[in-house]
Design a protein around this motif. Structure first.
Motif, mmCIF file in Angstrom:
data_model
loop_
_atom_site.group_PDB
_atom_site.id
_atom_site.type_symbol
_atom_site.label_atom_id
_atom_site.label_comp_id
_atom_site.label_asym_id
_atom_site.label_seq_id
_atom_site.Cartn_x
_atom_site.Cartn_y
_atom_site.Cartn_z
ATOM 1 N N ILE A 148 0.846 -1.208 0.000
ATOM 2 C CA ILE A 148 0.000 0.000 0.000
ATOM 3 C C ILE A 148 0.876 1.251 0.000
ATOM 4 N N GLU A 149 1.930 1.234 0.793
ATOM 5 C CA GLU A 149 2.840 2.380 0.849
ATOM 6 C C GLU A 149 3.482 2.627 -0.519
ATOM 7 N N GLY A 150 3.848 1.551 -1.198
ATOM 8 C CA GLY A 150 4.422 1.694 -2.538
ATOM 9 C C GLY A 150 3.423 2.298 -3.512
ATOM 10 N N LEU A 151 2.170 1.827 -3.456
ATOM 11 C CA LEU A 151 1.133 2.379 -4.323
ATOM 12 C C LEU A 151 0.885 3.857 -4.032
ATOM 13 N N LEU A 152 0.847 4.211 -2.763
ATOM 14 C CA LEU A 152 0.638 5.615 -2.380
ATOM 15 C C LEU A 152 1.792 6.487 -2.868
ATOM 16 N N GLN A 209 3.602 5.937 -5.532
ATOM 17 C CA GLN A 209 3.431 6.085 -6.985
ATOM 18 C C GLN A 209 2.339 7.114 -7.299
ATOM 19 N N ILE A 210 1.234 7.047 -6.564
ATOM 20 C CA ILE A 210 0.134 8.005 -6.776
ATOM 21 C C ILE A 210 0.614 9.425 -6.486
ATOM 22 N N LEU A 211 1.358 9.580 -5.392
ATOM 23 C CA LEU A 211 1.875 10.898 -5.021
ATOM 24 C C LEU A 211 2.831 11.411 -6.082
ATOM 25 N N ALA A 212 3.688 10.524 -6.574
ATOM 26 C CA ALA A 212 4.638 10.943 -7.615
ATOM 27 C C ALA A 212 3.889 11.389 -8.870
#
Length: 128
Positions: free
Chosen positions: A114-118, A120-123
């Motif tokens: 989830i942290e990785g997905l977040l 990516q979304i933030l980037a």
């Protein structure tokens, strides 16, 4: 002396074989059995026998202030020593802890995903 599975339980006071119903001490390290007649005699001698030991056996380790459980039916009382019971319970606790550790590890892996997905979304949002 620990009770072995093949030994017939005997009363710690009168040394007769106990038959259902009978009392069993849940505190003594070695299982103590008490027939109904002997327990009744001890109960009548109260108030509170904190240091009573049967006269018939000065080596007896049972303290008559210990809590007793009435064994009613045909179920057999526990035949394990305190050490065997501890080892068995300890194994159960370790099994449960291993299950909790595995579950926690899975949760940590999910949170990392989830942290990785977040990230990516933030980037993606920051680039816009």
């Amino acid at each position: 002396m620990a009770l072995k599975a093949r030994d017939a339980p005997t009363c710690i006071r009168c040394r007769k074989s106990v038959k259902h119903p009978f009392w069993c001490c849940i505190t003594c390290e070695d299982i103590s059995f008490i027939c109904l007649e002997c327990n009744k005699a001890i109960e009548e001698a109260k108030p509170w026998q904190w240091e009573y030991r049967p006269v018939s056996d000065p080596e007896d380790k049972h303290n008559w202030a210990h809590p007793l459980v009435l064994i009613n039916g045909d179920q057999a009382p526990a035949t394990q020593t305190l050490e065997e019971r501890f080892t068995e319970e300890n194994a159960k606790v370790h099994d449960r802890l291993n299950g909790i550790e595995a579950s926690l590890s899975q949760s940590v892996n999910r949170l990392n995903g989830i942290e990785g997905l977040l990230s990516q979304i933030l980037a993606t949002i920051v680039k816009q």
